[in-house]
Design an enzyme around this catalytic site. Structure first.
Site, PDB file in Angstrom:
ATOM      1  N   GLY A 163      -0.160   7.859   1.807  1.00  0.00           N
ATOM      2  CA  GLY A 163      -0.239   7.749   3.269  1.00  0.00           C
ATOM      3  C   GLY A 163       0.977   7.175   3.980  1.00  0.00           C
ATOM      4  O   GLY A 163       2.126   7.472   3.646  1.00  0.00           O
ATOM      5  N   GLY A 177       2.208   4.097   4.098  1.00  0.00           N
ATOM      6  CA  GLY A 177       3.053   3.226   3.277  1.00  0.00           C
ATOM      7  C   GLY A 177       4.061   4.029   2.479  1.00  0.00           C
ATOM      8  O   GLY A 177       5.253   3.701   2.446  1.00  0.00           O
ATOM      9  N   SER A 224      -4.317  -0.601  14.275  1.00  0.00           N
ATOM     10  CA  SER A 224      -4.985   0.663  14.618  1.00  0.00           C
ATOM     11  C   SER A 224      -5.360   0.589  16.091  1.00  0.00           C
ATOM     12  O   SER A 224      -5.458  -0.502  16.652  1.00  0.00           O
ATOM     13  CB  SER A 224      -6.257   0.799  13.783  1.00  0.00           C
ATOM     14  OG  SER A 224      -7.074   1.844  14.278  1.00  0.00           O
ATOM     15  N   GLY A 226       0.809  -1.229   0.000  1.00  0.00           N
ATOM     16  CA  GLY A 226       0.000   0.000   0.000  1.00  0.00           C
ATOM     17  C   GLY A 226       0.840   1.276   0.000  1.00  0.00           C
ATOM     18  O   GLY A 226       0.587   2.195   0.785  1.00  0.00           O
ATOM     19  N   CYS A 227       1.829   1.363  -0.909  1.00  0.00           N
ATOM     20  CA  CYS A 227       2.787   2.476  -0.880  1.00  0.00           C
ATOM     21  C   CYS A 227       2.433   3.642  -1.808  1.00  0.00           C
ATOM     22  O   CYS A 227       3.243   4.541  -1.984  1.00  0.00           O
ATOM     23  CB  CYS A 227       4.186   1.986  -1.225  1.00  0.00           C
ATOM     24  SG  CYS A 227       4.878   0.904   0.034  1.00  0.00           S
ATOM     25  N   TYR A 279     -14.941  -1.862  10.368  1.00  0.00           N
ATOM     26  CA  TYR A 279     -13.504  -1.540  10.329  1.00  0.00           C
ATOM     27  C   TYR A 279     -12.829  -2.052  11.609  1.00  0.00           C
ATOM     28  O   TYR A 279     -11.796  -2.722  11.555  1.00  0.00           O
ATOM     29  CB  TYR A 279     -13.291  -0.033  10.168  1.00  0.00           C
ATOM     30  CG  TYR A 279     -11.834   0.365  10.194  1.00  0.00           C
ATOM     31  CD1 TYR A 279     -10.983   0.037   9.140  1.00  0.00           C
ATOM     32  CD2 TYR A 279     -11.297   1.054  11.285  1.00  0.00           C
ATOM     33  CE1 TYR A 279      -9.642   0.396   9.165  1.00  0.00           C
ATOM     34  CE2 TYR A 279      -9.960   1.422  11.319  1.00  0.00           C
ATOM     35  CZ  TYR A 279      -9.130   1.080  10.258  1.00  0.00           C
ATOM     36  OH  TYR A 279      -7.802   1.420  10.296  1.00  0.00           O
TER      37      TYR A 279
HETATM   38  P1  NAD Z   1      -4.188   5.413   2.645  1.00  0.00           P
HETATM   39  O1  NAD Z   1      -5.542   5.266   2.087  1.00  0.00           O
HETATM   40  O2  NAD Z   1      -3.389   6.603   2.240  1.00  0.00           O
HETATM   41  O3  NAD Z   1      -3.305   4.125   2.388  1.00  0.00           O
HETATM   42  C1  NAD Z   1      -3.815   2.835   2.259  1.00  0.00           C
HETATM   43  C2  NAD Z   1      -3.173   2.216   1.057  1.00  0.00           C
HETATM   44  O4  NAD Z   1      -3.591   0.864   0.912  1.00  0.00           O
HETATM   45  C3  NAD Z   1      -3.564   2.962  -0.216  1.00  0.00           C
HETATM   46  O5  NAD Z   1      -2.400   3.318  -0.933  1.00  0.00           O
HETATM   47  C4  NAD Z   1      -4.399   1.946  -0.968  1.00  0.00           C
HETATM   48  O6  NAD Z   1      -4.285   2.060  -2.372  1.00  0.00           O
HETATM   49  C5  NAD Z   1      -3.804   0.647  -0.453  1.00  0.00           C
HETATM   50  N1  NAD Z   1      -4.663  -0.508  -0.701  1.00  0.00           N
HETATM   51  C6  NAD Z   1      -5.990  -0.648  -0.485  1.00  0.00           C
HETATM   52  N2  NAD Z   1      -6.402  -1.849  -0.902  1.00  0.00           N
HETATM   53  C7  NAD Z   1      -5.306  -2.493  -1.382  1.00  0.00           C
HETATM   54  C8  NAD Z   1      -5.085  -3.768  -1.950  1.00  0.00           C
HETATM   55  N3  NAD Z   1      -6.085  -4.633  -2.137  1.00  0.00           N
HETATM   56  N4  NAD Z   1      -3.825  -4.111  -2.297  1.00  0.00           N
HETATM   57  C9  NAD Z   1      -2.800  -3.251  -2.127  1.00  0.00           C
HETATM   58  N5  NAD Z   1      -2.961  -2.013  -1.623  1.00  0.00           N
HETATM   59  C10 NAD Z   1      -4.195  -1.650  -1.259  1.00  0.00           C
HETATM   60  O7  NAD Z   1      -4.357   5.407   4.229  1.00  0.00           O
HETATM   61  P2  NAD Z   1      -3.309   5.195   5.432  1.00  0.00           P
HETATM   62  O8  NAD Z   1      -3.864   5.970   6.556  1.00  0.00           O
HETATM   63  O9  NAD Z   1      -1.924   5.423   5.014  1.00  0.00           O
HETATM   64  O10 NAD Z   1      -3.554   3.649   5.748  1.00  0.00           O
HETATM   65  C11 NAD Z   1      -2.516   2.718   5.925  1.00  0.00           C
HETATM   66  C12 NAD Z   1      -2.861   1.760   7.043  1.00  0.00           C
HETATM   67  O11 NAD Z   1      -2.972   2.494   8.257  1.00  0.00           O
HETATM   68  C13 NAD Z   1      -4.187   1.027   6.860  1.00  0.00           C
HETATM   69  O12 NAD Z   1      -4.024  -0.335   7.214  1.00  0.00           O
HETATM   70  C14 NAD Z   1      -5.102   1.711   7.857  1.00  0.00           C
HETATM   71  O13 NAD Z   1      -6.124   0.862   8.312  1.00  0.00           O
HETATM   72  C15 NAD Z   1      -4.127   2.072   8.952  1.00  0.00           C
HETATM   73  N6  NAD Z   1      -4.568   3.151   9.848  1.00  0.00           N
HETATM   74  C16 NAD Z   1      -4.952   4.365   9.359  1.00  0.00           C
HETATM   75  C17 NAD Z   1      -5.393   5.346  10.237  1.00  0.00           C
HETATM   76  C18 NAD Z   1      -5.861   6.689   9.746  1.00  0.00           C
HETATM   77  O14 NAD Z   1      -6.524   7.402  10.507  1.00  0.00           O
HETATM   78  N7  NAD Z   1      -5.545   7.110   8.542  1.00  0.00           N
HETATM   79  C19 NAD Z   1      -5.430   5.083  11.603  1.00  0.00           C
HETATM   80  C20 NAD Z   1      -5.009   3.847  12.082  1.00  0.00           C
HETATM   81  C21 NAD Z   1      -4.588   2.881  11.187  1.00  0.00           C
END
Ligand code: NAD
Length: 315
Positions: free
Chosen positions: A13, A15, A140, A9-10, A153
């Site tokens: 965010g 990643g 999370s 997921g890079c 979620y």
């Molecule tokens: P983000 O949406 O920027 O990043 C998530 C990434 O995962 C995206 O680049 C997306 O394209 C990718 N993704 C989704 N489905 C996919 C798949 N099937 N295969 C490969 N990649 C896929 O959001 P983020 O906040 O950077 O999220 C990253 C992680 O952090 C997630 O697991 C999220 O649950 C966790 N998280 C986020 C928060 C928040 O508030 N943003 C809080 C706690 C945990």
């Protein structure tokens, strides 16, 4: 020797921030395989990583919902050697369950939970053979505590945590390390996407009281919570690198100290009523928040004595 790090997921965010930070490590300790589902979205990462592209970082396609894509990606890495796996890809879903389809819910479980399982089915056997490897999961705070209108979620992250708690015992036998990173709110695409989807949600299947609760309480406060408590993706990436470099990485690490008083409530009451009661008062009786806050501070002091000392990393 460099440690091979595969991150999912890079394209955005956490990643993206983590991939860039590790690729730019001054001591050049890592070779980063930054993966994403859709390579058409690689421009932001390419730009952020600049001259390190092709040197300390390579971009590869990987969809955590597609076993073949995981296999192809891992096979393309020299000796299939992954020293550090960062399972980061994930998605959110908010709203009343009456207004969500089972298919939408399954997509969340498939990405957040089975995505991790698929990665491990491919990568864990090699790690076991080598008796070395660190599995880092971006979980999370919702992996340990549910929040209003985040039912599915939270369930997906609880699934991740239960899975990892079980696996960690076996991992220890093979000298593997497992770490759950638990951020609170992080300001990323995730937050924007989830909010926009919430705003667009068809609430006709919910009763009036529920629909209003979602729109007038939850969505109304959503942005403010991210503004006051939110961390940056870079901040979470920094915590994650420290955990990766730690000599004895902890099994759980929360990245947001502003949020720890909330999660502490979970451990403070074995009956489980305390966090539910406090969340209820916070949402529906703002006047009682003050006394609740005082209790948080007391608990925070207690919690901080027990929390992992980030200073002890080998960085
Ligand atoms: P983000 O949406 O920027 O990043 C998530 C990434 O995962 C995206 O680049 C997306 O394209 C990718 N993704 C989704 N489905 C996919 C798949 N099937 N295969 C490969 N990649 C896929 O959001 P983020 O906040 O950077 O999220 C990253 C992680 O952090 C997630 O697991 C999220 O649950 C966790 N998280 C986020 C928060 C928040 O508030 N943003 C809080 C706690 C945990």
């Amino acid at each position: 020797a460099k440690r091979n790090v595969l991150i999912t997921g890079c394209s955005s965010g956490i990643g993206l921030a983590l991939a860039v930070k590790m690729a730019r490590d001054e001591q050049k300790r890592f070779k980063v395989y930054a993966t994403m589902r859709n390579l058409a979205k690689k421009a932001a990462l390419e730009e952020a990583v600049g001259g390190r592209l092709g040197k300390t970082l390579e971009i590869k396609q990987l969809d955590v919902c597609d076993e073949q894509s995981i296999k192809t990606c891992v096979n393309s890495i020299p000796d299939r050697r992954i020293d550090v796996l960062v399972s980061n890809a994930g998605m959110g879903l908010i709203g009343p369950i009456e207004c969500q389809t089972i298919d939408e819910m399954k997509t969340v479980m498939d990405t957040n939970f089975f995505g991790l399982v698929r990665l491990l089915k491919e990568i864990l056997p090699d790690m076991k053979k080598r008796k070395s490897g660190h599995i880092v999961i971006i979980s999370s705070v919702m992996g340990i505590q549910g929040i209003l209108f985040n039912d599915v979620y939270a369930a997906s992250k609880f699934a991740v945590e239960g899975f990892c708690e079980s696996l960690a015992i076996q991992a220890l036998k093979f000298k593997l390390q497992l770490s759950l990173i638990e951020p609170g709110p992080v300001v990323t695409e995730f937050e924007r996407k989830v909010f926009d989807d919430g705003m667009k949600m068809d609430l006709s299947a919910a009763d009036k009281e529920t629909a209003e609760m979602f729109t007038n309480i939850y969505l109304k406060n959503y942005k403010q919570i991210f503004q006051s408590l939110g961390q940056s993706a870079e901040d979470v990436a920094e915590h994650t690198v420290k955990i990766i470099l730690a000599e004895n990485p902890p099994f759980r690490h929360q990245t947001n100290t502003l949020y720890t008083p909330m999660t502490t409530l979970k451990y403070a009451d074995p009956n489980g009523d305390l966090p539910i009661d406090i969340f209820y008062k916070m949402v529906f009786h703002h006047d009682k928040v003050f006394s609740a806050s005082l209790n948080f501070i007391k608990l925070l002091r207690w919690r901080s004595r027990k929390s992992f000392d980030l200073g002890k990393s080998s960085q």
